[in-house]
Design a protein around this motif. Structure first.
Motif, PDB file in Angstrom:
ATOM      1  N   ASP A 355      11.464  10.269  19.272  1.00 20.63           N
ATOM      2  CA  ASP A 355      10.787  11.379  19.952  1.00 20.63           C
ATOM      3  C   ASP A 355      11.699  12.577  20.199  1.00 20.63           C
ATOM      4  O   ASP A 355      11.251  13.609  20.687  1.00 20.63           O
ATOM      5  N   VAL A 356      12.983  12.442  19.890  1.00 22.21           N
ATOM      6  CA  VAL A 356      13.922  13.521  20.192  1.00 22.21           C
ATOM      7  C   VAL A 356      13.711  14.691  19.232  1.00 22.21           C
ATOM      8  O   VAL A 356      13.675  14.519  18.019  1.00 22.21           O
ATOM      9  N   THR A 357      13.581  15.877  19.789  1.00 17.37           N
ATOM     10  CA  THR A 357      13.423  17.091  18.980  1.00 17.37           C
ATOM     11  C   THR A 357      14.669  17.956  19.126  1.00 17.37           C
ATOM     12  O   THR A 357      15.503  17.738  20.010  1.00 17.37           O
ATOM     13  N   SER A 358      14.780  18.934  18.267  1.00 24.80           N
ATOM     14  CA  SER A 358      15.921  19.844  18.367  1.00 24.80           C
ATOM     15  C   SER A 358      15.881  20.608  19.681  1.00 24.80           C
ATOM     16  O   SER A 358      16.927  20.936  20.253  1.00 24.80           O
ATOM     17  N   PHE A 359      14.667  20.868  20.202  1.00 24.10           N
ATOM     18  CA  PHE A 359      14.575  21.570  21.478  1.00 24.10           C
ATOM     19  C   PHE A 359      15.046  20.685  22.630  1.00 24.10           C
ATOM     20  O   PHE A 359      15.645  21.187  23.590  1.00 24.10           O
ATOM     21  N   ASP A 360      14.786  19.384  22.566  1.00 19.80           N
ATOM     22  CA  ASP A 360      15.299  18.455  23.586  1.00 19.80           C
ATOM     23  C   ASP A 360      16.821  18.557  23.652  1.00 19.80           C
ATOM     24  O   ASP A 360      17.416  18.634  24.728  1.00 19.80           O
ATOM     25  N   GLU A 361      17.454  18.550  22.476  1.00 21.22           N
ATOM     26  CA  GLU A 361      18.915  18.632  22.430  1.00 21.22           C
ATOM     27  C   GLU A 361      19.398  19.981  22.965  1.00 21.22           C
ATOM     28  O   GLU A 361      20.406  20.053  23.670  1.00 21.22           O
ATOM     29  N   TYR A 362      18.664  21.038  22.606  1.00 23.52           N
ATOM     30  CA  TYR A 362      19.027  22.374  23.081  1.00 23.52           C
ATOM     31  C   TYR A 362      18.937  22.452  24.599  1.00 23.52           C
ATOM     32  O   TYR A 362      19.849  22.959  25.273  1.00 23.52           O
ATOM     33  N   TRP A 373      28.619  26.594  19.430  1.00 21.55           N
ATOM     34  CA  TRP A 373      27.805  27.069  18.311  1.00 21.55           C
ATOM     35  C   TRP A 373      27.209  25.898  17.523  1.00 21.55           C
ATOM     36  O   TRP A 373      27.490  25.718  16.345  1.00 21.55           O
ATOM     37  N   THR A 374      26.383  25.108  18.190  1.00 25.78           N
ATOM     38  CA  THR A 374      25.656  24.055  17.484  1.00 25.78           C
ATOM     39  C   THR A 374      24.588  24.716  16.605  1.00 25.78           C
ATOM     40  O   THR A 374      24.169  25.848  16.869  1.00 25.78           O
ATOM     41  N   PRO A 375      24.121  24.032  15.553  1.00 29.39           N
ATOM     42  CA  PRO A 375      23.239  24.672  14.555  1.00 29.39           C
ATOM     43  C   PRO A 375      21.984  25.329  15.115  1.00 29.39           C
ATOM     44  O   PRO A 375      21.556  26.363  14.597  1.00 29.39           O
ATOM     45  N   VAL A 376      21.388  24.757  16.167  1.00 27.09           N
ATOM     46  CA  VAL A 376      20.108  25.308  16.637  1.00 27.09           C
ATOM     47  C   VAL A 376      20.232  26.752  17.099  1.00 27.09           C
ATOM     48  O   VAL A 376      19.278  27.534  16.984  1.00 27.09           O
ATOM     49  N   HIS A 377      21.378  27.144  17.629  1.00 27.07           N
ATOM     50  CA  HIS A 377      21.534  28.496  18.171  1.00 27.07           C
ATOM     51  C   HIS A 377      21.311  29.558  17.093  1.00 27.07           C
ATOM     52  O   HIS A 377      20.799  30.642  17.388  1.00 27.07           O
ATOM     53  N   GLN A 378      21.697  29.233  15.864  1.00 26.67           N
ATOM     54  CA  GLN A 378      21.622  30.239  14.804  1.00 26.67           C
ATOM     55  C   GLN A 378      20.545  29.926  13.770  1.00 26.67           C
ATOM     56  O   GLN A 378      20.549  30.485  12.681  1.00 26.67           O
ATOM     57  N   SER A 379      19.612  29.054  14.165  1.00 23.79           N
ATOM     58  CA  SER A 379      18.511  28.704  13.272  1.00 23.79           C
ATOM     59  C   SER A 379      17.300  29.600  13.537  1.00 23.79           C
ATOM     60  O   SER A 379      16.713  29.575  14.618  1.00 23.79           O
ATOM     61  N   GLU A 380      16.940  30.381  12.538  1.00 21.63           N
ATOM     62  CA  GLU A 380      15.763  31.258  12.653  1.00 21.63           C
ATOM     63  C   GLU A 380      14.516  30.437  12.950  1.00 21.63           C
ATOM     64  O   GLU A 380      13.698  30.790  13.802  1.00 21.63           O
ATOM     65  N   ALA A 417      25.554  32.089  25.201  1.00 20.07           N
ATOM     66  CA  ALA A 417      24.455  32.406  26.116  1.00 20.07           C
ATOM     67  C   ALA A 417      23.900  33.800  25.843  1.00 20.07           C
ATOM     68  O   ALA A 417      22.675  34.016  25.844  1.00 20.07           O
ATOM     69  N   ALA A 418      24.777  34.771  25.609  1.00 18.70           N
ATOM     70  CA  ALA A 418      24.327  36.138  25.301  1.00 18.70           C
ATOM     71  C   ALA A 418      23.527  36.149  24.004  1.00 18.70           C
ATOM     72  O   ALA A 418      22.477  36.807  23.904  1.00 18.70           O
ATOM     73  N   HIS A 419      24.015  35.421  23.018  1.00 14.60           N
ATOM     74  CA  HIS A 419      23.297  35.328  21.746  1.00 14.60           C
ATOM     75  C   HIS A 419      21.903  34.744  21.947  1.00 14.60           C
ATOM     76  O   HIS A 419      20.910  35.245  21.410  1.00 14.60           O
ATOM     77  N   ASP A 420      21.794  33.684  22.754  1.00  9.27           N
ATOM     78  CA  ASP A 420      20.507  33.022  22.954  1.00  9.27           C
ATOM     79  C   ASP A 420      19.514  33.899  23.702  1.00  9.27           C
ATOM     80  O   ASP A 420      18.319  33.904  23.399  1.00  9.27           O
ATOM     81  N   ARG A 494      29.437  35.643  14.189  1.00 13.61           N
ATOM     82  CA  ARG A 494      28.386  36.607  13.879  1.00 13.61           C
ATOM     83  C   ARG A 494      27.109  35.845  13.604  1.00 13.61           C
ATOM     84  O   ARG A 494      27.018  35.052  12.649  1.00 13.61           O
ATOM     85  N   PRO A 495      26.077  36.036  14.418  1.00 13.23           N
ATOM     86  CA  PRO A 495      24.855  35.261  14.265  1.00 13.23           C
ATOM     87  C   PRO A 495      24.094  35.592  12.986  1.00 13.23           C
ATOM     88  O   PRO A 495      24.197  36.692  12.462  1.00 13.23           O
ATOM     89  N   LEU A 496      23.319  34.627  12.530  1.00 12.24           N
ATOM     90  CA  LEU A 496      22.608  34.785  11.272  1.00 12.24           C
ATOM     91  C   LEU A 496      21.592  35.906  11.303  1.00 12.24           C
ATOM     92  O   LEU A 496      21.311  36.531  10.292  1.00 12.24           O
ATOM     93  N   GLU A 497      21.022  36.175  12.495  1.00 15.63           N
ATOM     94  CA  GLU A 497      19.950  37.175  12.513  1.00 15.63           C
ATOM     95  C   GLU A 497      20.496  38.573  12.273  1.00 15.63           C
ATOM     96  O   GLU A 497      19.724  39.507  12.070  1.00 15.63           O
ATOM     97  N   SER A 498      21.832  38.738  12.308  1.00 13.62           N
ATOM     98  CA  SER A 498      22.375  40.058  12.059  1.00 13.62           C
ATOM     99  C   SER A 498      22.133  40.493  10.628  1.00 13.62           C
ATOM    100  O   SER A 498      22.320  41.643  10.285  1.00 13.62           O
TER     101      SER A 498
END
Length: 500
Positions: A355-362, A373-380, A417-420, A494-498
């Protein structure tokens, strides 16, 4: 009425079971002072103090103490444990015992003598814990407040006197038939809480030992939580320089607290699980392992809410506890308690793994305050699907991110935190209004003045996301900034969304 009676009986049974577990688990004595290899700085000093007997006769000849007090203390001091027990069978001697000790505590000012007197009193109580009633009975007979004799000692300049007094107070509070009054209890627990400093207190083990004793009492547990004592425990445990003995003692305190279902239900808000998961993965001491797995089991067993239990299990999974537990399970300890607790925890976690989702981990990472910088932070994809979830629980996670931006001193935490926050605004249509409502814009703007260049960089990107609607333009600007920022490293990735 019958239902109330049944509820009361259930509480009594639970407390009785808890008490039995405290006494049998880990073979702990009532005063917690005979643990192998756990001789504290205070105990070492006490051993030295007892080698230097005061000259009681000189105090009597100098008219500093009365004849009755002199005759009692000089005789009592010469006897062994068996002789003292025989002496205190006489009711008159019991009364004289309390009178002499309490009177001399107030009269004697020579530090070495006061040290000896307090150590002798501590020995007297350790020999027979029922002797605490000698002092309680005397105080009632004199219509005096017993605790004032001891609390006054906290003003003494001699730290040995202060902490030896604290040890006596813990014994009196825990072994007396009557519990400490709420005002005296709050004062003493607040004092103990204040002494919980990760550095600069050579008597820290003694403070922890007193807490171990106090928190075995249900009433005292609730009072400690009421004065916000758990964060003080975590302040010490979060310090990497703290030794394994203190780790063991304070984890014991947390374990004891979780026998109260209401306390177990709120333990997660103190981010205890992430830190204990780290210690479990690092420690080489079986006693620390034993205590941590006992604590974790309680979090999966004691809360009355199934949701709380599931959330705790999710947090443990997100903290990657499964692998360390599997490793411990494969080694098999000689301690059956450790093995049983590990298997119990593993079974509970395996039941929740699917039942664990990436949002649970986040969410667990945010609540822990340990951002990286775990992967979820920079995942579109992650932000497209989950940005709106930061609004749940009255913006609980968003508030936590802003609190980190306001309070954290760690550049990496500030960067992530600023990135998120910026990603939240970019992917949630009403994100800017939510940030304004929580006064987040002022907090974010302060990042532009941070001495760390990576923090300033992420702060600037976050401000741009709050103010710019043309994301293609923002991407080009961010790429240009990244190219000019030669000091950029993993802190301010540098975050991916840039590139969006």
């Amino acid at each position: 009425m019958a239902q109330t009676t049944n509820e009361n009986e259930a509480v009594v049974r639970r407390l009785s079971n808890d008490l039995n577990q405290f006494r049998t688990t880990h073979h702990l004595p009532d005063d917690l002072e005979s643990m192998t290899g756990a001789i504290s700085h205070l105990q070492k000093q006490a051993q030295e103090v007892m080698r230097q007997k005061p000259k009681w006769q000189s105090y009597f000849q100098g008219q500093m103490i009365t004849k009755d007090d002199y005759e009692f203390i000089s005789q009592f001091d010469q006897l062994n444990a068996e002789g003292r027990a025989k002496m205190l069978m006489d009711p008159n001697m019991r009364t004289q015992c309390a009178k002499t000790f309490l009177t001399l505590m107030a009269k004697l000012f020579k530090q070495q003598t006061l040290r000896y007197l307090l150590t002798l009193m501590d020995e007297c109580l350790r020999e027979d814990k029922s002797r605490v009633e000698i002092f309680n009975t005397y105080a009632k007979m004199k219509k005096e407040q017993l605790w004032s004799y001891f609390f006054n000692m906290f003003a003494n300049q001699d730290q040995f006197v202060v902490y030896q007094t604290s040890r006596i107070i813990a014994k009196l509070a825990c072994w007396s038939v009557e519990r400490m009054s709420s005002s005296d209890l709050s004062y003493y627990l607040a004092w103990l809480k204040e002494q919980l400093k990760p550095q600069g207190n050579e008597y820290l083990q003694s403070v922890c030992r007193n807490l171990q004793m106090m928190l075995r009492i249900e009433q005292y547990r609730e009072a400690f939580v009421a004065i916000d004592g758990i964060p003080s425990i975590m302040q010490v445990l979060n310090n990497a320089s703290v030794g394994f003995q203190v780790q063991y003692q304070l984890t014991f305190c947390l374990w004891v607290l979780t026998f109260n279902p209401n306390i177990a239900a709120i333990m997660s808000k103190y981010t205890v699980i992430p830190r204990l998961a780290e210690i479990l993965a690092e420690t080489q001491k079986e006693k620390v392992t034993r205590m941590i797995v006992a604590f974790l089991r309680n979090l999966l067993e004691k809360p009355e809410s199934e949701k709380v239990i599931r959330d705790n299990a999710m947090t443990m999974i997100a903290c990657r506890l499964v692998k360390p537990l599997e490793l411990l399970s494969s080694k098999k300890s000689d301690d059956d308690d450790i093995n049983d607790n590990i298997e119990f925890i593993k079974e509970k976690l395996e039941g929740n793994l699917e039942d664990v989702t990436s949002f649970d981990e986040y969410a667990v990472e945010i609540r822990s305050g340990r951002l990286s910088w775990t992967p979820v932070h920079q995942s579109e994809k992650f932000w497209v699907e989950n940005a709106a979830k930061l609004n749940e629980g009255n913006f609980e996670l968003l508030r936590m991110l802003l609190r980190l931006l306001e309070q954290s001193k760690e550049p990496l935490v500030l960067c992530v935190a600023a990135h998120d926050v910026g990603e939240y605004v970019r992917h949630y249509p009403h994100g800017k209004k939510a940030i304004d409502k929580l006064d987040g814009k002022v907090i974010i703007m302060r990042l532009l003045e941070n001495p760390d260049s990576n923090v300033r960089y992420q702060g600037l990107l976050c401000v741009q996301k709050l103010m710019v609607h043309n994301w293609d333009y923002l991407g080009k600007q961010a790429d240009a900034s990244a190219g000019n920022n030669t000091t950029n490293n993993n802190l301010g990735q540098r975050p991916l969304e840039s590139r969006a």
